[in-house]
Design an enzyme around this catalytic site. Structure first.
Site, short mmCIF file in Angstrom:
data_model
loop_
_atom_site.label_atom_id
_atom_site.label_comp_id
_atom_site.label_asym_id
_atom_site.label_seq_id
_atom_site.Cartn_x
_atom_site.Cartn_y
_atom_site.Cartn_z
N ARG A 53 0.85 -1.20 0.00
CA ARG A 53 0.00 0.00 0.00
C ARG A 53 0.88 1.24 0.00
NH1 ARG A 53 -1.56 1.70 4.54
NH2 ARG A 53 -2.37 -0.25 5.36
N TYR A 105 -16.59 17.13 -15.18
CA TYR A 105 -16.90 15.71 -15.32
C TYR A 105 -17.90 15.29 -14.23
CZ TYR A 105 -16.22 10.66 -15.07
OH TYR A 105 -16.42 9.32 -15.02
N ASP A 177 -7.32 19.11 -14.45
CA ASP A 177 -7.64 17.76 -14.93
C ASP A 177 -7.26 17.70 -16.41
OD1 ASP A 177 -8.86 15.46 -15.93
OD2 ASP A 177 -10.57 15.60 -14.58
N LYS A 202 -8.42 6.73 -19.53
CA LYS A 202 -8.78 7.25 -20.85
C LYS A 202 -7.58 7.16 -21.80
CE LYS A 202 -12.50 7.98 -18.52
NZ LYS A 202 -12.82 9.24 -17.86
#
Ligand SMILES: *Cc1c(COP(=O)(O)O)cnc(C)c1O
Length: 393
Positions: A53, A105, A177, A202
């Site tokens: 982690r 978004y 972004d 994406k």
């Protein structure tokens, strides 16, 4: 690890963050599918790793690679784009205020509106192409401007340099972004942003096979705080996803070149088709912020939006009959996708707001892939031409 910072984009895409495996010489970074690492004495670790982690070697290579693509000092990877945004918001405190796009978004809106507002973080949405409106939105509590450009789905372009200056005057952090543009087309850190965020799902991933997110920053203390949040909150990407993303970024520049070329041809074709009312593409001179796009982007990307002549029935007929463009949410993959924002990706936005943004029943969004552009054009042409024939004949 070798320093590739003096090399150009394509070279950094293929090499940055990666060296042949020291044990076997394997060219590809191994998938270090291990949760934990042996210690030689309590608290004495062999390398930099004690628990995955906190850090994992495959992820370390990916973080260095992605940072290099944005010409950033530091990269921090997450399990999704939403997890990356969430980490940015975790920098804030109760009582803080955020400004973001009116057409942000949908998942980002939901995170601010439904999750973090409950923890006392308020927000204001503005049209980021209107700098006067942006300046008026600041309050003494504003700590973050969250900027998307180009926006989704109406592809508005905001001036990153101007907004960075306004944010600086208000001693407010600017996060951009950069999912739609990718570092191949636009580098917000060089234009004054403090943080760049990507949904690597994406274009960075590019093959519609992983969900991922990333943040890139230059400031070391900001990087430390974000790494702390990454470990404390725990929304980390799995080693296999890191491996797939490392493989994907090796071809980012080639894919983006073709996405841009194909999209430009398709945008021009649609603009001249009699079944189409209006086309929105930042590369067209008809785009209202074409000049801003030219100033801050090296190309215009693979996303196109358009208004068909007609109503919801026409939109349905078009979307049901088109062949090469798959009717699906998401974007940025090598295959072409098409969707109806009002019914699909932007259904969660209230009716009135959707109307204001121009997300109407005849509004269509295309993610232009890297297939042969002649096939894409013929597919669109045949499907559009059939719309022009009255249903009775
Ligand atoms: C998809 C997307 C996100 C969210 O990313 P996920 O990987 O789906 O969590 C954020 N911003 C933009 C612009 C996106 O397109």
């Amino acid at each position: 690890m070798s320093d590739y910072s003096s090399f150009r984009f394509a070279t950094r895409a293929i090499h940055a963050g990666q060296t042949p495996d020291p044990v076997t010489g394997a060219i590809m970074t191994p998938v270090y599918q291990s949760s934990t690492y042996a210690q030689s004495s309590p608290g004495v670790i062999k390398g930099n790793y004690d628990y995955s982690r906190s850090a994992n070697p495959t992820r370390t290579a990916l973080e260095a690679n992605l940072a290099s693509l944005e010409k950033a000092q530091h990269g921090i990877c997450f399990a999704s784009g939403c997890a990356a945004l969430s980490a940015v918001i975790h920098l804030l405190n109760q009582g803080d205020h955020v400004i973001f796009n009116d057409d942000v978004y949908g998942g980002s809106f939901r995170l601010f509106d439904q999750i973090f507002q409950r923890y006392g973080i308020s927000y204001t949405q503005v049209d980021m192409t209107d700098l006067t409106a942006l300046k008026q939105a600041f309050t003494p509590a504003t700590r973050l401007v969250w900027l998307e450009t180009p926006t989704n789905p109406t592809l508005k372009i905001a001036d990153i340099t101007a907004i960075a200056e306004i944010a600086r005057q208000h001693q407010t952090m600017l996060a951009v972004d950069n999912t739609f543009a990718t570092p191949w087309l636009q580098n917000p850190l060089e234009l004054g942003a403090d943080i760049v965020c990507h949904s690597t799902t994406k274009y960075m991933g590019g093959h519609s096979d992983i969900i991922g997110g990333a943040l890139m920053v230059n400031d070391s203390s900001l990087s430390e705080r974000l790494h702390y949040i990454q470990n404390a909150v725990g929304a980390i990407p799995a080693p296999m996803d890191c491996f797939l993303l490392l493989r994907s970024t090796k071809t980012l520049h080639i894919r983006m070149q073709r996405h841009c070329e194909n999209a430009m041809i398709i945008a021009q074709f649609l603009e001249n088709h009699s079944a189409v009312e209006q086309v929105i593409y930042p590369g067209l001179t008809s785009h209202p912020q074409h000049a801003t796009a030219l100033k801050q982007m090296r190309g215009f990307g693979g996303m196109i939006a358009c208004y068909l002549k007609g109503n919801i029935k026409i939109s349905r007929q078009f979307l049901e009959n088109i062949r090469l463009f798959s009717l699906a949410e998401s974007l940025g993959g090598v295959e072409s996708l098409i969707e109806h924002p009002a019914i699909m990706t932007h259904a969660s936005i209230p009716d009135l707001q959707r109307k204001k943004l121009g997300i109407s029943d005849n509004f269509i969004r295309l993610s232009v892939g890297i297939e042969d552009v002649e096939d894409l054009r013929e597919d669109l042409d045949q499907t559009l031409n059939r719309l022009l024939i009255p249903p009775s004949s």
